[in-house]
Design an enzyme around this catalytic site. Structure first.
Site, mmCIF file in Angstrom:
data_model
loop_
_atom_site.group_PDB
_atom_site.id
_atom_site.type_symbol
_atom_site.label_atom_id
_atom_site.label_comp_id
_atom_site.label_asym_id
_atom_site.label_seq_id
_atom_site.Cartn_x
_atom_site.Cartn_y
_atom_site.Cartn_z
ATOM 1 N N GLU A 34 36.994 37.754 44.418
ATOM 2 C CA GLU A 34 36.162 38.820 43.841
ATOM 3 C C GLU A 34 34.952 38.236 43.119
ATOM 4 O O GLU A 34 33.951 38.918 42.918
ATOM 5 C CB GLU A 34 36.976 39.649 42.842
ATOM 6 C CG GLU A 34 37.661 40.869 43.418
ATOM 7 C CD GLU A 34 36.698 42.005 43.771
ATOM 8 O OE1 GLU A 34 36.758 42.463 44.930
ATOM 9 O OE2 GLU A 34 35.901 42.420 42.922
ATOM 10 N N TYR A 45 36.274 43.309 36.568
ATOM 11 C CA TYR A 45 37.336 42.366 36.935
ATOM 12 C C TYR A 45 36.725 41.049 37.408
ATOM 13 O O TYR A 45 37.086 39.964 36.943
ATOM 14 C CB TYR A 45 38.213 42.975 38.047
ATOM 15 C CG TYR A 45 39.191 41.993 38.665
ATOM 16 C CD1 TYR A 45 40.459 41.813 38.134
ATOM 17 C CD2 TYR A 45 38.837 41.242 39.798
ATOM 18 C CE1 TYR A 45 41.349 40.907 38.701
ATOM 19 C CE2 TYR A 45 39.716 40.333 40.361
ATOM 20 C CZ TYR A 45 40.975 40.166 39.820
ATOM 21 O OH TYR A 45 41.852 39.262 40.380
ATOM 22 N N GLY A 78 51.650 45.473 44.908
ATOM 23 C CA GLY A 78 51.639 46.747 44.190
ATOM 24 C C GLY A 78 51.186 47.878 45.111
ATOM 25 O O GLY A 78 50.329 47.672 45.979
ATOM 26 N N SER A 101 39.583 34.133 41.748
ATOM 27 C CA SER A 101 39.603 35.153 42.808
ATOM 28 C C SER A 101 38.326 35.176 43.641
ATOM 29 O O SER A 101 37.224 34.946 43.121
ATOM 30 C CB SER A 101 39.780 36.526 42.133
ATOM 31 O OG SER A 101 39.463 37.561 43.016
ATOM 32 N N ASP A 109 52.667 37.423 42.979
ATOM 33 C CA ASP A 109 52.575 35.966 43.151
ATOM 34 C C ASP A 109 53.608 35.239 42.316
ATOM 35 O O ASP A 109 54.197 34.238 42.752
ATOM 36 C CB ASP A 109 51.181 35.468 42.753
ATOM 37 C CG ASP A 109 50.104 35.924 43.714
ATOM 38 O OD1 ASP A 109 50.414 36.735 44.619
ATOM 39 O OD2 ASP A 109 48.950 35.483 43.575
HETATM 40 P P1 NAP Z 1 50.135 41.439 39.880
HETATM 41 O O1 NAP Z 1 51.211 41.674 40.882
HETATM 42 O O2 NAP Z 1 49.340 42.584 39.377
HETATM 43 O O3 NAP Z 1 50.816 40.709 38.608
HETATM 44 C C1 NAP Z 1 50.141 40.580 37.389
HETATM 45 C C2 NAP Z 1 51.090 39.981 36.362
HETATM 46 O O4 NAP Z 1 50.375 39.811 35.125
HETATM 47 C C3 NAP Z 1 52.323 40.835 36.040
HETATM 48 O O5 NAP Z 1 53.429 39.979 35.907
HETATM 49 C C4 NAP Z 1 51.966 41.433 34.673
HETATM 50 O O6 NAP Z 1 53.081 41.742 33.887
HETATM 51 C C5 NAP Z 1 51.215 40.275 34.063
HETATM 52 N N1 NAP Z 1 50.380 40.647 32.901
HETATM 53 C C6 NAP Z 1 49.357 41.546 32.905
HETATM 54 N N2 NAP Z 1 48.808 41.602 31.691
HETATM 55 C C7 NAP Z 1 49.502 40.734 30.887
HETATM 56 C C8 NAP Z 1 49.418 40.356 29.519
HETATM 57 N N3 NAP Z 1 48.510 40.889 28.702
HETATM 58 N N4 NAP Z 1 50.271 39.420 29.039
HETATM 59 C C9 NAP Z 1 51.209 38.888 29.853
HETATM 60 N N5 NAP Z 1 51.341 39.213 31.160
HETATM 61 C C10 NAP Z 1 50.503 40.123 31.654
HETATM 62 O O7 NAP Z 1 49.098 40.359 40.403
HETATM 63 P P2 NAP Z 1 49.228 39.284 41.619
HETATM 64 O O8 NAP Z 1 48.745 39.926 42.873
HETATM 65 O O9 NAP Z 1 50.566 38.640 41.573
HETATM 66 O O10 NAP Z 1 48.085 38.253 41.205
HETATM 67 C C11 NAP Z 1 48.373 37.132 40.389
HETATM 68 C C12 NAP Z 1 47.079 36.580 39.821
HETATM 69 O O11 NAP Z 1 46.214 36.174 40.864
HETATM 70 C C13 NAP Z 1 46.257 37.571 38.995
HETATM 71 O O12 NAP Z 1 45.612 36.834 37.970
HETATM 72 C C14 NAP Z 1 45.210 38.096 39.957
HETATM 73 O O13 NAP Z 1 44.062 38.548 39.273
HETATM 74 C C15 NAP Z 1 44.951 36.834 40.762
HETATM 75 N N6 NAP Z 1 44.493 37.014 42.140
HETATM 76 C C16 NAP Z 1 45.212 37.798 42.989
HETATM 77 C C17 NAP Z 1 44.821 37.917 44.314
HETATM 78 C C18 NAP Z 1 45.599 38.759 45.296
HETATM 79 O O14 NAP Z 1 45.037 39.073 46.365
HETATM 80 N N7 NAP Z 1 46.846 39.098 45.002
HETATM 81 C C19 NAP Z 1 43.683 37.214 44.763
HETATM 82 C C20 NAP Z 1 43.003 36.402 43.871
HETATM 83 C C21 NAP Z 1 43.431 36.289 42.556
HETATM 84 P P3 NAP Z 1 53.762 43.210 33.850
HETATM 85 O O15 NAP Z 1 54.840 43.176 34.891
HETATM 86 O O16 NAP Z 1 54.278 43.287 32.451
HETATM 87 O O17 NAP Z 1 52.690 44.223 34.155
HETATM 88 O O1 G4F Z 2 43.315 46.242 48.017
HETATM 89 P P1 G4F Z 2 42.169 46.348 47.098
HETATM 90 O O2 G4F Z 2 42.319 47.245 45.920
HETATM 91 O O3 G4F Z 2 41.822 44.852 46.665
HETATM 92 P P2 G4F Z 2 40.498 44.154 46.067
HETATM 93 O O4 G4F Z 2 39.656 45.108 45.328
HETATM 94 O O5 G4F Z 2 39.866 43.382 47.174
HETATM 95 O O6 G4F Z 2 41.138 43.160 44.988
HETATM 96 C C1 G4F Z 2 42.282 42.370 45.291
HETATM 97 O O7 G4F Z 2 41.860 41.140 45.821
HETATM 98 C C2 G4F Z 2 41.117 40.313 44.917
HETATM 99 C C3 G4F Z 2 40.744 39.045 45.683
HETATM 100 O O8 G4F Z 2 39.523 39.249 46.347
HETATM 101 C C4 G4F Z 2 41.975 40.014 43.714
HETATM 102 F F1 G4F Z 2 41.323 39.187 42.860
HETATM 103 C C5 G4F Z 2 42.340 41.318 43.017
HETATM 104 O O9 G4F Z 2 43.205 41.034 41.913
HETATM 105 C C6 G4F Z 2 43.086 42.200 44.000
HETATM 106 O O10 G4F Z 2 44.310 41.576 44.306
HETATM 107 O O11 G4F Z 2 40.871 46.848 47.895
HETATM 108 C C7 G4F Z 2 40.427 46.205 49.055
HETATM 109 C C8 G4F Z 2 39.330 47.016 49.700
HETATM 110 C C9 G4F Z 2 38.202 47.449 48.746
HETATM 111 O O12 G4F Z 2 36.973 47.213 49.356
HETATM 112 C C10 G4F Z 2 38.404 48.937 48.554
HETATM 113 O O13 G4F Z 2 37.204 49.679 48.302
HETATM 114 O O14 G4F Z 2 39.884 48.236 50.201
HETATM 115 C C11 G4F Z 2 39.000 49.300 49.900
HETATM 116 N N1 G4F Z 2 39.761 50.556 49.872
HETATM 117 C C12 G4F Z 2 39.555 51.616 50.711
HETATM 118 N N2 G4F Z 2 40.395 52.607 50.399
HETATM 119 C C13 G4F Z 2 40.733 50.885 49.018
HETATM 120 C C14 G4F Z 2 41.139 52.180 49.340
HETATM 121 N N3 G4F Z 2 41.305 50.184 48.002
HETATM 122 C C15 G4F Z 2 42.321 50.784 47.320
HETATM 123 N N4 G4F Z 2 42.926 50.090 46.325
HETATM 124 N N5 G4F Z 2 42.717 52.073 47.599
HETATM 125 C C16 G4F Z 2 42.166 52.809 48.597
HETATM 126 O O15 G4F Z 2 42.542 53.957 48.835
#
Ligand code: NAP
Ligand code: G4F
Length: 320
Positions: A124, A146, A182, A122, A12
């Protein structure tokens, strides 16, 4: 305008940086010190931004970067964001995702209370869902360390809004994905797996629960909503989602079919990827964001899967 982004190296963070630069912002990003630098997602824009070292674990470092960057807006995107890791590292997850939010808010309270704040909350937090679809008013029932930590982050944001009159917003974002996601998250794991199979590099993709359902959107659409939230007259909470839900199995079917592959020949179920407590079903109602922010997603489910599969096939093809 000046913006400070924690988590700038993440999925993000990279899209938000591109978006804010296109709006003429001066962008500052928080990075943590590592023995090797890996800024892959922001390499292409690194010369247009300023990176400052700090860590969510270190209060003084956060105060220093807020003082140095003098931002109008702070986007707190940094977190331990992988749900399964929150069971193996629950304390660290709480330190980053819960207390880390308080530390950023404290920096604002101490340095300049006029700074607008965005917290990355989130879906979640809805966990074992109490109603469908989920809105800003749906009771929370997190199902992982989380999710529990994110509930704290959400409520401390509201608390600083109410206690100190800080413009603190909480964006409750449903899953959002992209080619920069990721590799351990399920969508990217699938699209990368499809690409590897298509190019003959692999012949198996091991997954966990295929029945879980998610409301998946495109990260590039979702970062616009973050910015819109900070352009309002008053701070609030907003659900950001597509309103469509699909199972992991449907994602698999769609991804393999785009590559002309029969998923049943390659996908196996592996108990290692099952979770101690699962979030079975999520679907969001973002009517409030549509009405107040004027926000609409551009990508739908099929468009998102296609974007990710094609990007992974291209990426792996180029690396060969
Ligand atoms: P992401 O790709 O895993 O990025 C996480 C970022 O946090 C990375 O830049 C990481 O830095 C940094 N970070 C982790 N621990 C830290 C620390 N102790 N101090 C400073 N920086 C730190 O996550 P994302 O998907 O972009 O998500 C962004 C935010 O939205 C997160 O808070 C996540 O929980 C939230 N969120 C995501 C989703 C989704 O579906 N993607 C949905 C709802 C909420 P490094 O590069 O050094 O590891
Ligand atoms: O892609 P996931 O790991 O995402 P999850 O757990 O929904 O979390 C993500 O979305 C959240 C927002 O709702 C964020 F807050 C959070 O930071 C993150 O970005 O898993 C999605 C679903 C789960 O139900 C999991 O059990 O996919 C299912 N799944 C099935 N097989 C798997 C796998 N998940 C992962 N990671 N790996 C598998 O092999």
């Amino acid at each position: 305008m000046r913006a400070l982004i924690t988590g700038i190296t993440g999925q993000d963070g990279s899209y938000l940086t591109e978006f804010l630069l296109s709006k003429g912002y001066e962008v500052f990003g928080v990075v943590r010190r590592a023995s090797t630098e890996s800024f892959e997602r922001i390499d292409h824009i690194k010369d247009k931004i300023t990176l400052l070292q700090a860590d969510l674990l270190d209060q003084l470092s956060l105060i220093s970067v807020v003082e140095e960057s003098k931002p109008d807006e702070i986007y707190n995107l940094a977190a331990q964001s992988f749900v399964p890791t929150s069971w193996t590292q629950p304390v660290l997850t709480g330190e980053f995702n819960a207390l880390g939010v308080t530390k950023v808010l404290e920096a604002i309270r101490l340095v300049n209370r006029k700074i607008k704040f965005y917290q990355a909350s989130s879906s979640e937090m809805f966990g074992k869902v109490r109603e469908t679809p989920q809105t800003e008013a749906t009771p929370l029932y997190p199902r992982s360390p989380y999710g529990v930590a994110k509930v704290y982050g959400h409520w401390i944001t509201i608390n600083y809004r109410e206690s100190y009159d800080i413009f603190a917003t909480s964006g409750i974002l449903f899953n959002h994905e992209s080619p920069r996601r990721g590799l351990e998250f399920v969508t990217r794991k699938i699209t990368n797996g499809v690409a590897r199979i298509k190019l003959g590099l692999d012949d198996n993709l091991a997954l966990g629960n295929l029945d879980a359902k998610r409301d998946w959107g495109y990260a590039g659409d979702y970062v616009k909503a973050m910015w819109l939230m900070l352009q309002q007259d008053k701070p609030d909470d907003f659900v950001i989602s597509t309103g469509e839900t699909h199972s992991v199995k449907e994602f698999v079917e769609e991804a393999f079919s785009i590559a002309d592959l029969d998923w049943k020949k390659y996908v196996t179920k592996d108990p290692r990827f099952m979770r101690p407590a699962e979030v079975d079903f999520l679907v969001g109602d973002s009517s409030k964001a549509k009405k107040i922010l004027g926000w609409e997603p551009e990508y739908d489910f099929k468009g998102l899967v296609k974007l990710m599969v094609e990007a992974d096939i291209k990426l792996l093809g180029e690396k060969r």
